[in-house]
Motif scaffolding. Structure first.
Motif, PDB file in Angstrom:
ATOM      1  N   TYR A 182       2.200  -6.973   1.705  1.00 51.41           N
ATOM      2  CA  TYR A 182       3.097  -7.978   2.289  1.00 51.41           C
ATOM      3  C   TYR A 182       3.151  -7.918   3.812  1.00 51.41           C
ATOM      4  O   TYR A 182       3.897  -8.682   4.427  1.00 51.41           O
ATOM      5  N   PRO A 220       3.373 -10.572   8.654  1.00 53.77           N
ATOM      6  CA  PRO A 220       4.271 -10.673   7.498  1.00 53.77           C
ATOM      7  C   PRO A 220       5.123 -11.933   7.530  1.00 53.77           C
ATOM      8  O   PRO A 220       5.461 -12.440   8.612  1.00 53.77           O
ATOM      9  N   GLY A 256       8.267  -7.499   4.336  1.00 56.63           N
ATOM     10  CA  GLY A 256       6.980  -7.273   4.980  1.00 56.63           C
ATOM     11  C   GLY A 256       7.125  -6.821   6.419  1.00 56.63           C
ATOM     12  O   GLY A 256       6.440  -5.902   6.876  1.00 56.63           O
ATOM     13  N   SER A 271      -0.664  -2.653  -3.492  1.00 61.94           N
ATOM     14  CA  SER A 271      -0.178  -3.960  -3.938  1.00 61.94           C
ATOM     15  C   SER A 271       0.085  -3.992  -5.435  1.00 61.94           C
ATOM     16  O   SER A 271      -0.529  -3.262  -6.205  1.00 61.94           O
ATOM     17  N   ARG A 293       6.080 -15.212  -0.471  1.00 57.65           N
ATOM     18  CA  ARG A 293       5.016 -14.288  -0.874  1.00 57.65           C
ATOM     19  C   ARG A 293       3.686 -14.763  -0.310  1.00 57.65           C
ATOM     20  O   ARG A 293       3.450 -15.979  -0.201  1.00 57.65           O
ATOM     21  N   SER A 333      -3.438 -11.946  -1.351  1.00 55.92           N
ATOM     22  CA  SER A 333      -3.306 -10.702  -0.590  1.00 55.92           C
ATOM     23  C   SER A 333      -4.115  -9.560  -1.199  1.00 55.92           C
ATOM     24  O   SER A 333      -3.734  -8.398  -1.098  1.00 55.92           O
TER      25      SER A 333
END
Length: 304
Positions: free
Chosen positions: A102, A120, A125, A148, A246, A250
């Motif tokens: 994040y 972020p 984040g 993650s 979100r 990622s």
């Protein structure tokens, strides 16, 4: 080695104990046993055990609550990490700081490597990135390990929620337009063991390899667990509006792991199968739960 673990009561913390206790002497501190936001408490704890290594797994991880509890998130993830970093440096101890995907905004359109620019898009984040900065500014001997989509044997997570919900419902909706790399905490703990036994300091992206959507992740969970009768419906992230943004994508490129000669983490499907069949022992007994999922659980199930 003499190793201090913060956040020892969490999913990763308990797997760190499971892995590291085989070879090393551990001082494991849960959130209740060590308030990392209290500089004096951190100092006393570290001076008492004089660790060779600190694995800093304690964190404020409630992504959505962090949006309204900003001060608490920054106190734990930023200031608390500063306290740990100061004492690690004073002791000459190696420090592992567990960070997150994040710290990225998810707009790259490809897997993130350790040299990519951070950006972020949530309080969580930002607070974790500030923790990274403190570690880099203060410590000489550090490993920043970004990971993650964690799941593991201990505690509630996406995998256990999907399995619990599959026993209560014949149809589930899952987000199909957010992508990442699921990570088994046992595999992450094994990687952390490897780095602390080295002096190859720096930033590492450590997740099980490969990429999937939440929908694909849930699909594989149900397939391995034998819930073929449960119907999955792909939906967009907009179907599960949550306070915190979100990253759309990622997933990680483990460039630093390869460059430094560490064994790569296994593919995410292989790790998931080991978790469900071995840790959960689902092939010999169905997961039994009387957990009634509240609306927050359902939101997290869809969006992570």
């Amino acid at each position: 080695m003499n190793i201090l673990i913060t956040g020892a009561g969490g999913q990763l913390g308990r797997d760190l104990i499971r892995v590291l206790s085989k070879k090393h002497k551990l001082i494991a501190k849960t959130r209740k046993e060590l308030d990392i936001t209290n500089e004096q408490s951190v100092r006393e704890a570290v001076l008492k055990c004089r660790p060779d290594v600190i694995v800093h797994a304690a964190a404020y991880t409630q992504v959505d609550l962090a949006e309204s509890r900003m001060e608490e998130a920054y106190m734990v993830n930023s200031f608390g990490s500063r306290n740990i970093a100061l004492m690690a440096n004073e002791m000459g101890a190696k420090l592992v700081y567990v960070s997150t995907d994040y710290v990225f905004d998810g707009t790259k359109g490809a897997a993130y490597n350790e040299l990519d620019r951070t950006n972020p898009i949530s309080v969580y984040g930002h607070s974790k990135l500030h923790g990274e900065k403190f570690v880099q500014l203060i410590c000489d001997k550090y490993f920043i390990v970004r990971t993650s989509w964690l799941y593991g044997k201990y505690g509630s997570n996406f995998v256990t929620k999907v399995l619990a919900n599959a026993q209560q419902h014949s149809e589930l909706s899952m987000v199909a337009d957010q992508f990442g790399s699921p990570t088994y905490t046992y595999d992450l703990a094994r990687f952390i063991e490897q780095v602390i036994e080295s002096e190859r300091y720096g930033i590492y992206h450590a997740s099980n390899r490969g990429m999937c959507s939440r929908y694909e992740f849930a699909e594989e969970i149900l397939r391995i667990a034998g819930h073929s009768a449960v119907r999955l419906n792909p939906v967009t992230a907009d179907s599960f509006p949550l306070p915190a943004a979100r990253p759309v994508r990622s997933d990680f490129d483990d460039k630093a792991i390869r460059y430094n000669g560490f064994p790569r983490l296994r593919m995410w499907r292989d790790a998931l199968q080991s978790f469900i069949l071995e840790d959960l022992n689902i092939d010999s007994e169905r997961i039994q739960t009387d957990e009634i999922m509240n609306e927050t659980d359902k939101e997290e199930l869809g969006n992570g």
